[in-house]
Design a protein around this motif. Structure first.
Motif, PDB file in Angstrom:
ATOM      1  N   GLY A 138      -7.027  15.465   4.337  1.00  0.00           N
ATOM      2  CA  GLY A 138      -6.920  15.092   5.737  1.00  0.00           C
ATOM      3  C   GLY A 138      -5.699  14.228   5.973  1.00  0.00           C
ATOM      4  O   GLY A 138      -5.033  13.790   5.033  1.00  0.00           O
ATOM      5  N   THR A 139      -5.412  13.997   7.239  1.00  0.00           N
ATOM      6  CA  THR A 139      -4.273  13.174   7.635  1.00  0.00           C
ATOM      7  C   THR A 139      -4.752  11.760   7.914  1.00  0.00           C
ATOM      8  O   THR A 139      -5.799  11.565   8.524  1.00  0.00           O
ATOM      9  N   VAL A 140      -3.968  10.788   7.490  1.00  0.00           N
ATOM     10  CA  VAL A 140      -4.310   9.388   7.729  1.00  0.00           C
ATOM     11  C   VAL A 140      -4.062   9.076   9.201  1.00  0.00           C
ATOM     12  O   VAL A 140      -2.950   9.205   9.699  1.00  0.00           O
ATOM     13  N   VAL A 141      -5.138   8.698   9.901  1.00  0.00           N
ATOM     14  CA  VAL A 141      -5.052   8.367  11.316  1.00  0.00           C
ATOM     15  C   VAL A 141      -4.623   6.914  11.486  1.00  0.00           C
ATOM     16  O   VAL A 141      -3.854   6.581  12.387  1.00  0.00           O
ATOM     17  N   ARG A 142      -5.130   6.064  10.590  1.00  0.00           N
ATOM     18  CA  ARG A 142      -4.846   4.633  10.689  1.00  0.00           C
ATOM     19  C   ARG A 142      -4.893   4.010   9.303  1.00  0.00           C
ATOM     20  O   ARG A 142      -5.762   4.349   8.494  1.00  0.00           O
ATOM     21  N   ALA A 143      -3.953   3.136   9.014  1.00  0.00           N
ATOM     22  CA  ALA A 143      -3.933   2.403   7.751  1.00  0.00           C
ATOM     23  C   ALA A 143      -4.299   0.953   8.027  1.00  0.00           C
ATOM     24  O   ALA A 143      -3.810   0.359   8.992  1.00  0.00           O
ATOM     25  N   LEU A 144      -5.161   0.403   7.195  1.00  0.00           N
ATOM     26  CA  LEU A 144      -5.582  -0.990   7.333  1.00  0.00           C
ATOM     27  C   LEU A 144      -5.187  -1.746   6.057  1.00  0.00           C
ATOM     28  O   LEU A 144      -6.007  -1.952   5.161  1.00  0.00           O
ATOM     29  N   PRO A 145      -3.915  -2.173   5.950  1.00  0.00           N
ATOM     30  CA  PRO A 145      -3.443  -2.781   4.701  1.00  0.00           C
ATOM     31  C   PRO A 145      -4.114  -4.109   4.351  1.00  0.00           C
ATOM     32  O   PRO A 145      -4.217  -4.453   3.178  1.00  0.00           O
ATOM     33  N   GLN A 146      -4.607  -4.846   5.345  1.00  0.00           N
ATOM     34  CA  GLN A 146      -5.266  -6.117   5.057  1.00  0.00           C
ATOM     35  C   GLN A 146      -6.581  -5.890   4.305  1.00  0.00           C
ATOM     36  O   GLN A 146      -6.987  -6.710   3.486  1.00  0.00           O
ATOM     37  N   LEU A 147      -7.243  -4.763   4.590  1.00  0.00           N
ATOM     38  CA  LEU A 147      -8.524  -4.441   3.958  1.00  0.00           C
ATOM     39  C   LEU A 147      -8.366  -3.445   2.807  1.00  0.00           C
ATOM     40  O   LEU A 147      -9.351  -3.093   2.165  1.00  0.00           O
ATOM     41  N   ASN A 148      -7.153  -2.944   2.579  1.00  0.00           N
ATOM     42  CA  ASN A 148      -6.882  -1.895   1.589  1.00  0.00           C
ATOM     43  C   ASN A 148      -7.698  -0.637   1.880  1.00  0.00           C
ATOM     44  O   ASN A 148      -8.253  -0.011   0.980  1.00  0.00           O
TER      45      ASN A 148
ATOM     46  N   MET B 146       0.850  -1.177   0.000  1.00  0.00           N
ATOM     47  CA  MET B 146       0.000   0.000   0.000  1.00  0.00           C
ATOM     48  C   MET B 146       0.897   1.242   0.000  1.00  0.00           C
ATOM     49  O   MET B 146       1.861   1.312   0.744  1.00  0.00           O
ATOM     50  N   ASN B 147       0.551   2.219  -0.826  1.00  0.00           N
ATOM     51  CA  ASN B 147       1.379   3.411  -0.988  1.00  0.00           C
ATOM     52  C   ASN B 147       1.158   4.460   0.084  1.00  0.00           C
ATOM     53  O   ASN B 147       1.932   5.397   0.207  1.00  0.00           O
ATOM     54  N   ILE B 148       0.073   4.337   0.840  1.00  0.00           N
ATOM     55  CA  ILE B 148      -0.277   5.347   1.834  1.00  0.00           C
ATOM     56  C   ILE B 148      -0.060   4.793   3.226  1.00  0.00           C
ATOM     57  O   ILE B 148      -0.436   3.669   3.524  1.00  0.00           O
ATOM     58  N   LYS B 149       0.571   5.614   4.080  1.00  0.00           N
ATOM     59  CA  LYS B 149       0.896   5.194   5.444  1.00  0.00           C
ATOM     60  C   LYS B 149       0.271   6.141   6.450  1.00  0.00           C
ATOM     61  O   LYS B 149      -0.184   7.229   6.097  1.00  0.00           O
ATOM     62  N   LYS B 150       0.305   5.735   7.710  1.00  0.00           N
ATOM     63  CA  LYS B 150      -0.189   6.565   8.799  1.00  0.00           C
ATOM     64  C   LYS B 150       0.625   7.864   8.843  1.00  0.00           C
ATOM     65  O   LYS B 150       1.846   7.845   8.726  1.00  0.00           O
ATOM     66  N   GLY B 151      -0.060   8.991   9.011  1.00  0.00           N
ATOM     67  CA  GLY B 151       0.621  10.283   9.083  1.00  0.00           C
ATOM     68  C   GLY B 151       0.693  11.015   7.759  1.00  0.00           C
ATOM     69  O   GLY B 151       1.026  12.198   7.724  1.00  0.00           O
ATOM     70  N   ASP B 152       0.389  10.347   6.635  1.00  0.00           N
ATOM     71  CA  ASP B 152       0.408  11.000   5.324  1.00  0.00           C
ATOM     72  C   ASP B 152      -0.792  11.929   5.172  1.00  0.00           C
ATOM     73  O   ASP B 152      -1.852  11.687   5.742  1.00  0.00           O
ATOM     74  N   THR B 153      -0.614  12.964   4.376  1.00  0.00           N
ATOM     75  CA  THR B 153      -1.730  13.835   4.008  1.00  0.00           C
ATOM     76  C   THR B 153      -2.259  13.350   2.669  1.00  0.00           C
ATOM     77  O   THR B 153      -1.491  13.133   1.738  1.00  0.00           O
ATOM     78  N   VAL B 154      -3.579  13.161   2.598  1.00  0.00           N
ATOM     79  CA  VAL B 154      -4.182  12.637   1.377  1.00  0.00           C
ATOM     80  C   VAL B 154      -5.329  13.525   0.925  1.00  0.00           C
ATOM     81  O   VAL B 154      -5.906  14.280   1.708  1.00  0.00           O
ATOM     82  N   LEU B 155      -5.665  13.410  -0.364  1.00  0.00           N
ATOM     83  CA  LEU B 155      -6.795  14.092  -0.966  1.00  0.00           C
ATOM     84  C   LEU B 155      -7.801  13.019  -1.346  1.00  0.00           C
ATOM     85  O   LEU B 155      -7.427  12.005  -1.957  1.00  0.00           O
ATOM     86  N   VAL B 156      -9.072  13.211  -0.984  1.00  0.00           N
ATOM     87  CA  VAL B 156     -10.114  12.256  -1.355  1.00  0.00           C
ATOM     88  C   VAL B 156     -10.550  12.578  -2.780  1.00  0.00           C
ATOM     89  O   VAL B 156     -10.913  13.715  -3.078  1.00  0.00           O
ATOM     90  N   ILE B 157     -10.482  11.578  -3.673  1.00  0.00           N
ATOM     91  CA  ILE B 157     -10.770  11.820  -5.087  1.00  0.00           C
ATOM     92  C   ILE B 157     -12.104  11.219  -5.536  1.00  0.00           C
ATOM     93  O   ILE B 157     -12.507  11.411  -6.668  1.00  0.00           O
ATOM     94  N   ALA B 158     -12.785  10.492  -4.637  1.00  0.00           N
ATOM     95  CA  ALA B 158     -14.078   9.905  -5.001  1.00  0.00           C
ATOM     96  C   ALA B 158     -14.948   9.769  -3.764  1.00  0.00           C
ATOM     97  O   ALA B 158     -14.448   9.678  -2.649  1.00  0.00           O
ATOM     98  N   GLY B 159     -16.257   9.785  -3.977  1.00  0.00           N
ATOM     99  CA  GLY B 159     -17.192   9.592  -2.878  1.00  0.00           C
ATOM    100  C   GLY B 159     -17.796  10.899  -2.404  1.00  0.00           C
ATOM    101  O   GLY B 159     -17.597  11.961  -2.999  1.00  0.00           O
TER     102      GLY B 159
END
Length: 114
Positions: free
Chosen positions: A21-31, A1-14
């Motif tokens: 926002g900042t990633v609080v938690r990454a769940l790589p098993q669920l993507n 997964m390219n995104i980790k906890k602490g990264d700043t991301v932009l929501v592109i869908a939904g």
């Protein structure tokens, strides 16, 4: 997964498209990732003894990682991510790093100190 906890991301869908926002938690098993202030829902919660108060709480639910785009720490633009192995640290061992596809610089890892 390219995104980790602490990264700043932009929501592109939904429903929250365009929010950052900042990633609080990454769940790589669920993507999936949990992003601060994005995909908020209201949940009714029972009081749990003296620990937790009951009532209606707002909670951030996970969103799929494909609906987010990493924001580069160098150029500040939403970007795709490349991976490379570069010599790093005191021992100059080859370690994997994430690289911005737009500016070509290494994306800083916020979880790792140093």
């Amino acid at each position: 997964m390219n995104i980790k906890k602490g990264d700043t991301v932009l929501v592109i869908a939904g429903k929250d498209r365009g929010k950052q926002g900042t990633v609080v938690r990454a769940l790589p098993q669920l993507n999936k990732v949990i992003v601060e202030g994005v995909n908020l829902v209201k949940r009714h919660q029972k009081p749990q003894g003296q620990l937790r108060q009951g009532g209606i709480i707002e909670k951030a639910l996970p969103i799929h990682v494909s609906n987010t785009m990493l924001i580069c720490t160098e150029c500040g633009q939403p970007t795709r991510v490349a991976h490379e192995r570069r010599p790093m640290g005191a021992d100059q061992k080859l370690r994997p790093v994430r690289i911005c596809k737009k500016c070509g610089k290494v994306i800083a890892d916020r979880t790792r100190s140093a």
